[in-house]
Design a protein around this motif. Sequence first.
Motif, PDB file in Angstrom:
ATOM      1  N   MET A   1       1.291  -1.526   0.407  1.00 52.13           N
ATOM      2  CA  MET A   1       0.146   0.045   0.385  1.00 52.13           C
ATOM      3  C   MET A   1       0.821   1.465  -0.141  1.00 52.13           C
ATOM      4  O   MET A   1       0.488   1.926  -0.527  1.00 52.13           O
ATOM      5  CB  MET A   1      -0.556  -0.179   1.139  1.00 52.13           C
ATOM      6  CG  MET A   1      -2.255  -0.939   0.819  1.00 52.13           C
ATOM      7  SD  MET A   1      -3.074  -0.419  -0.621  1.00 52.13           S
ATOM      8  CE  MET A   1      -3.523   0.949   0.394  1.00 52.13           C
ATOM      9  N   ILE A   2       1.919   1.109   0.628  1.00 55.57           N
ATOM     10  CA  ILE A   2       3.097   2.067   0.776  1.00 55.57           C
ATOM     11  C   ILE A   2       3.596   2.562  -0.647  1.00 55.57           C
ATOM     12  O   ILE A   2       3.302   3.734  -1.343  1.00 55.57           O
ATOM     13  CB  ILE A   2       3.703   1.777   2.084  1.00 55.57           C
ATOM     14  CG1 ILE A   2       2.906   2.186   3.016  1.00 55.57           C
ATOM     15  CG2 ILE A   2       4.981   3.477   2.134  1.00 55.57           C
ATOM     16  CD1 ILE A   2       3.705   2.522   4.678  1.00 55.57           C
ATOM     17  N   THR A   3       4.057   1.642  -1.347  1.00 55.05           N
ATOM     18  CA  THR A   3       4.439   1.793  -2.228  1.00 55.05           C
ATOM     19  C   THR A   3       3.972   2.267  -3.672  1.00 55.05           C
ATOM     20  O   THR A   3       3.766   3.110  -4.956  1.00 55.05           O
ATOM     21  CB  THR A   3       4.830   0.199  -2.759  1.00 55.05           C
ATOM     22  OG1 THR A   3       5.983  -0.355  -1.703  1.00 55.05           O
ATOM     23  CG2 THR A   3       6.142   0.344  -4.265  1.00 55.05           C
ATOM     24  N   LEU A   4       2.317   1.780  -3.285  1.00 54.79           N
ATOM     25  CA  LEU A   4       1.490   2.495  -4.384  1.00 54.79           C
ATOM     26  C   LEU A   4       1.348   4.123  -3.787  1.00 54.79           C
ATOM     27  O   LEU A   4       1.087   4.748  -4.870  1.00 54.79           O
ATOM     28  CB  LEU A   4       0.240   1.686  -4.219  1.00 54.79           C
ATOM     29  CG  LEU A   4      -1.387   2.107  -4.994  1.00 54.79           C
ATOM     30  CD1 LEU A   4      -0.975   1.909  -6.449  1.00 54.79           C
ATOM     31  CD2 LEU A   4      -2.336   1.445  -4.357  1.00 54.79           C
ATOM     32  N   LEU A   5       1.231   4.401  -3.087  1.00 52.84           N
ATOM     33  CA  LEU A   5       0.833   5.774  -1.923  1.00 52.84           C
ATOM     34  C   LEU A   5       2.041   6.332  -3.012  1.00 52.84           C
ATOM     35  O   LEU A   5       2.283   8.066  -3.365  1.00 52.84           O
ATOM     36  CB  LEU A   5       0.649   5.960  -0.925  1.00 52.84           C
ATOM     37  CG  LEU A   5       0.401   7.286  -0.343  1.00 52.84           C
ATOM     38  CD1 LEU A   5      -0.992   6.766   0.049  1.00 52.84           C
ATOM     39  CD2 LEU A   5       0.698   6.701   1.581  1.00 52.84           C
ATOM     40  N   ILE A   6       3.304   5.932  -2.832  1.00 52.29           N
ATOM     41  CA  ILE A   6       4.241   6.690  -3.349  1.00 52.29           C
ATOM     42  C   ILE A   6       4.706   6.788  -4.609  1.00 52.29           C
ATOM     43  O   ILE A   6       5.335   7.933  -5.361  1.00 52.29           O
ATOM     44  CB  ILE A   6       5.405   6.309  -2.817  1.00 52.29           C
ATOM     45  CG1 ILE A   6       5.790   6.138  -1.606  1.00 52.29           C
ATOM     46  CG2 ILE A   6       7.231   6.335  -3.606  1.00 52.29           C
ATOM     47  CD1 ILE A   6       7.303   5.258  -0.534  1.00 52.29           C
ATOM     48  N   LEU A   7       4.620   5.532  -6.097  1.00 56.36           N
ATOM     49  CA  LEU A   7       4.375   5.674  -7.046  1.00 56.36           C
ATOM     50  C   LEU A   7       3.664   6.262  -7.275  1.00 56.36           C
ATOM     51  O   LEU A   7       3.519   7.053  -8.972  1.00 56.36           O
ATOM     52  CB  LEU A   7       4.601   3.716  -7.641  1.00 56.36           C
ATOM     53  CG  LEU A   7       5.162   3.389  -6.796  1.00 56.36           C
ATOM     54  CD1 LEU A   7       4.616   1.777  -7.919  1.00 56.36           C
ATOM     55  CD2 LEU A   7       6.491   3.640  -7.820  1.00 56.36           C
ATOM     56  N   ILE A   8       2.428   6.462  -7.617  1.00 61.09           N
ATOM     57  CA  ILE A   8       0.951   6.572  -7.863  1.00 61.09           C
ATOM     58  C   ILE A   8       1.417   8.881  -8.553  1.00 61.09           C
ATOM     59  O   ILE A   8       1.152   8.625  -9.580  1.00 61.09           O
ATOM     60  CB  ILE A   8      -0.528   7.206  -6.995  1.00 61.09           C
ATOM     61  CG1 ILE A   8      -0.696   5.736  -7.036  1.00 61.09           C
ATOM     62  CG2 ILE A   8      -1.769   7.895  -7.513  1.00 61.09           C
ATOM     63  CD1 ILE A   8      -2.330   5.739  -6.045  1.00 61.09           C
ATOM     64  N   PRO A   9       1.796   9.381  -7.899  1.00 56.80           N
ATOM     65  CA  PRO A   9       2.197  10.957  -8.230  1.00 56.80           C
ATOM     66  C   PRO A   9       2.966  10.772  -9.215  1.00 56.80           C
ATOM     67  O   PRO A   9       2.769  12.141  -9.824  1.00 56.80           O
ATOM     68  CB  PRO A   9       2.709  11.594  -6.817  1.00 56.80           C
ATOM     69  CG  PRO A   9       1.718  10.771  -5.637  1.00 56.80           C
ATOM     70  CD  PRO A   9       2.119   9.128  -6.598  1.00 56.80           C
ATOM     71  N   ILE A  10       4.131   9.178  -9.261  1.00 56.49           N
ATOM     72  CA  ILE A  10       5.141   9.523 -10.061  1.00 56.49           C
ATOM     73  C   ILE A  10       4.696   8.885 -11.169  1.00 56.49           C
ATOM     74  O   ILE A  10       4.975   9.504 -12.495  1.00 56.49           O
ATOM     75  CB  ILE A  10       6.161   8.115  -9.551  1.00 56.49           C
ATOM     76  CG1 ILE A  10       7.133   8.830  -8.400  1.00 56.49           C
ATOM     77  CG2 ILE A  10       7.486   8.498 -10.620  1.00 56.49           C
ATOM     78  CD1 ILE A  10       7.849   8.529  -7.588  1.00 56.49           C
ATOM     79  N   ILE A  11       3.558   8.105 -10.742  1.00 50.01           N
ATOM     80  CA  ILE A  11       3.384   7.904 -12.677  1.00 50.01           C
ATOM     81  C   ILE A  11       2.032   8.571 -13.137  1.00 50.01           C
ATOM     82  O   ILE A  11       1.741   8.927 -14.691  1.00 50.01           O
ATOM     83  CB  ILE A  11       2.070   6.526 -12.135  1.00 50.01           C
ATOM     84  CG1 ILE A  11       3.040   5.240 -11.698  1.00 50.01           C
ATOM     85  CG2 ILE A  11       1.039   5.835 -13.355  1.00 50.01           C
ATOM     86  CD1 ILE A  11       1.810   4.485 -11.457  1.00 50.01           C
ATOM     87  N   GLY A  12       1.502   9.773 -11.984  1.00 53.47           N
ATOM     88  CA  GLY A  12       1.184  11.252 -12.756  1.00 53.47           C
ATOM     89  C   GLY A  12       1.307  11.671 -13.808  1.00 53.47           C
ATOM     90  O   GLY A  12       1.624  12.614 -14.883  1.00 53.47           O
ATOM     91  N   SER A  13       2.938  12.179 -12.968  1.00 52.87           N
ATOM     92  CA  SER A  13       4.166  13.095 -13.929  1.00 52.87           C
ATOM     93  C   SER A  13       4.590  12.201 -15.061  1.00 52.87           C
ATOM     94  O   SER A  13       4.563  12.583 -15.876  1.00 52.87           O
ATOM     95  CB  SER A  13       5.535  12.961 -12.891  1.00 52.87           C
ATOM     96  OG  SER A  13       4.933  13.383 -11.612  1.00 52.87           O
ATOM     97  N   LEU A  14       5.000  11.104 -15.241  1.00 46.20           N
ATOM     98  CA  LEU A  14       4.921   9.777 -16.184  1.00 46.20           C
ATOM     99  C   LEU A  14       4.031  10.276 -17.701  1.00 46.20           C
ATOM    100  O   LEU A  14       4.648  10.926 -18.563  1.00 46.20           O
ATOM    101  CB  LEU A  14       5.304   8.729 -15.977  1.00 46.20           C
ATOM    102  CG  LEU A  14       6.267   8.566 -15.416  1.00 46.20           C
ATOM    103  CD1 LEU A  14       6.452   7.103 -14.507  1.00 46.20           C
ATOM    104  CD2 LEU A  14       8.422   8.762 -15.941  1.00 46.20           C
TER     105      LEU A  14
END
Length: 488
Positions: A1-14
């Motif tokens: 869950m924490i990994t998802l929390l960190i990755l979602i904004p990065i995916i949005g940036s990509l």
Amino acid sequence: MITLLILIPIIGSLLLIPISSEDNIENKKARAQAMRRIALTTSLINLFVSLFIWYQFDSNTTQYQFVSEFNQLNFAHLNFGIDGISLFFVLLTTFVTPIALLSNYSNINKNLKLFLISFLLLESLQICAFVSLDLLLFYIFFESVLPILFIIIVIFGHGEDRFRSAFLLFLYTLAGSLPMLLCILSIYSYIGSTDFQLISLCEISLDSQKILWLGFFIAFAVKTPLYPFIIWLPKAHSDSPLAGSIILAATILKLATYGYIRVLLNFFPDATNYFSPLVQTIASITIIYASLSTIIQQDTKRLIAYSSVAHMGVLVLGLFSNTIQGIEGAILLAIAHGFVSPALFTCVGGVIYERTGSRIINYIRGLATYMPVFTILFFVFTLANTGIPLTLNFLGEQLSLIGIWQQNPYIATLGATGILLSACYSLFLYNRLSYGSYSPHLPILKDINRREYSLLISLLIPTIIFGIIPNVILNPLHISTSALLYSV
């Protein structure tokens, strides 16, 4: 869950990177609107993920939960987890990010993609700092927000002085954090690890604790900021865009609050006990100095920035009280400040500044004549800033002062002057802007629009609800804060 929390904004940036803005005007507007929607949707998804983590969180244990490790690379061992304390700082970060994006939703058109990507990356980096279970990782993410803030102020800020403000922010906080890096390297050479749980199990002598404590304290005092390291904050606020001021007040300053709790109170209890009188003295000076400086300010954003410094002084008093009431009150005040300070920046640096083009108080007068809805909301947030009952600010300040009273009534009395002075400067500002004869320098102004109303209401609702039922926050905090107390 924490990994998802960190990755979602990065995916949005990509997702934002491939979108081209080089086209005719109609396509350019459509793509700009699409970029804004992608960034806002990404931040809202992250908010819902963090709320789900809160729902699943078990408040009956001091253990880290939702722990995730990544050790596939030889040079990096990423270790993340959440406990009762870091949970609410993560929630605050995910809640404030969409508000920051909405605050400059329509008035940033140049370099829009860079603006949106900066704030999404800033969200990921802050979450990483709050959930890191390794001291070196914490330092890396603690410092990694600086280059992005520097870019935001230089490129999207206003005023000729923004370059100086950006360099002050960058150099002050970078130089202040160098002692922290040296202390982390010392801990690694002594213990052989920078893992939070391993460090907490090791016995460190009092003399070593004192030296390490001072190194970390300097870094956190600059970031808080405490007197005499406060000069960078008002300048950074006054020259940054509204979204930058919101993020800076709501979450960037809370990195230092989290650092006090996670590092100083947790790893160096003997040194914390030894230096507590010094910290309490510095915090009292900060409250009085910042409050008196606030009263004489003529720039609205600088005034709110100085008031933030005064509130952070009360927060530090609560943290170093060695009482459950004081520490929990400080965390409540940190969360309340994360709601009310962005709202006040939205009022003075968003609503008023966008309509008048000025932040000089003497040029703005009689806003209640044409902006009644705004005036009412501004008044409610002004009262919340002074810490009236039924707001979360009231509970945070009272619990912090009750906690420090048990240790030192004289320091508590000095800290309480901050409440009186906050009423002076907050109501003085509100009265000058809202009432009196309408300023001849201003055209007829429109009241707040739907977007601005939604922003302010979104910040008002949690301020009032948590002020009435604070146990929603306090129950997950009890066990985690109890573990921070040390016996004298």
